[in-house]
Motif scaffolding. Structure first.
Motif: not given
Length: 307
Positions: A47-49, A36, A123, A120, A74, A3-5
């Protein structure tokens, strides 16, 4: 899933025009966003948040995520403008002028944070979201909550022009570095931290938390540090359009290659052999060479890296 935030931006890239007037073309960007995109193109489960705008640039960013097979469940929609980053190129090296007053990234709040589930495994976080005194503590809250169970990858990608409170920002970065398992910095980032040698800068960080630290040095290649190894890999030779997105591609290639080796786990990272680290770095260099060969943040697809 990885997950890329972090905040997305639109890079306004200079292009040639028939009238010889300055013209800028919008391209999707932002370090974490581009990481991402690169992961999706490499075939990773990613995923991208973030908060994305309801404006036309927000729509452009969403289309880019979908086209590169990035899960955007997300993402939240916020009625503020997308940050624009006008790019000036000096021998292919980018300089940025950010236009972000009341932009969407400043309205990413703790209510928007995802639940960290067992699906996940890692991150990735960094870039201008960490600079903001509004959103920075929100991302820190997420990483602190996820750190016991997830691999934390951090790329500060420092933007001095956007720093509001340098003391607060430096303290935040030091806390996040201690939380991280993988730390990636450019040589420019390293210089912002201080004027010690690379080895001297890295040593206390390795003692505080990260198990793998990777320093990108442009045309000089990449150097990686672990508790037991220091490994340098030369950059791939090739044509250079610009270096926009090169470091982000390195982030993605590192995470993807580690995952494919079964090493994107806290216990495995600490046991990486020198040959495995070298393999991962070579793959990152190959991927970055494709990105710098074309304008803007345009990472490679996996089939472009097949041997």
């Amino acid at each position: 899933m990885i997950l890329c935030c972090g905040e997305a931006v639109i890079d306004m890239i200079p292009v040639n025009s028939e009238a010889a007037l300055p013209v800028f073309a919008p391209r999707t960007g932002g370090s974490v966003f581009t990481t991402a995109i690169a992961l999706g193109r490499l075939g990773a489960d990613v995923g991208y948040c973030s908060a994305l705008s309801s404006d036309l640039f927000g729509d452009m960013l969403r289309r880019s995520l979908a086209a590169s097979d990035v899960d955007d469940r997300w993402c939240v929609t916020v009625d503020h403008s997308t940050t624009l980053a006008f790019v000036a190129l000096d021998a292919g090296q980018p300089r940025y002028a950010f236009f972000d007053q009341n932009s969407v990234g400043q309205f990413f709040t703790k209510q928007h944070l995802p639940q960290v589930t067992s699906t996940i495994s890692a991150i990735h976080c960094g870039d201008i979201g960490l600079v903001r005194e509004s959103a920075g503590p929100v991302y820190e809250r997420l990483l602190r909550r996820a750190a016991p169970d997830c691999v934390i990858s951090l790329d500060p990608n420092i933007r001095p022009a956007l720093i509001e409170d340098e003391g607060s920002y430096r303290a935040r970065l030091e806390r996040l570095i201690a939380l991280s398992d993988i730390l990636k910095l450019s040589d420019e980032d390293l210089a912002w931290f201080g004027n010690a040698t690379m080895d001297e800068m890295v040593r206390p960080w390795l003692a505080s938390g990260p198990q793998l630290i990777v320093i990108t040095r442009g045309s000089k290649g990449i150097v990686a540090y672990s508790a037991n190894h220091r490994i340098a890999i030369a950059a791939e030779r090739g044509s250079v359009a610009d270096t926009v997105g090169a470091g982000d591609t390195v982030n993605a290639a590192l995470l993807d290659a580690l995952h494919r080796k079964g090493a994107l786990r806290k216990s495995a990272l600490s046991q990486l052999a020198a040959d495995d680290i070298a393999d991962v770095l070579r793959f990152a260099c190959r991927a970055a060479a494709v990105t710098v060969g074309r304008p803007g943040a345009d990472p490679p697809w996996r089939h472009e890296l097949s041997e």
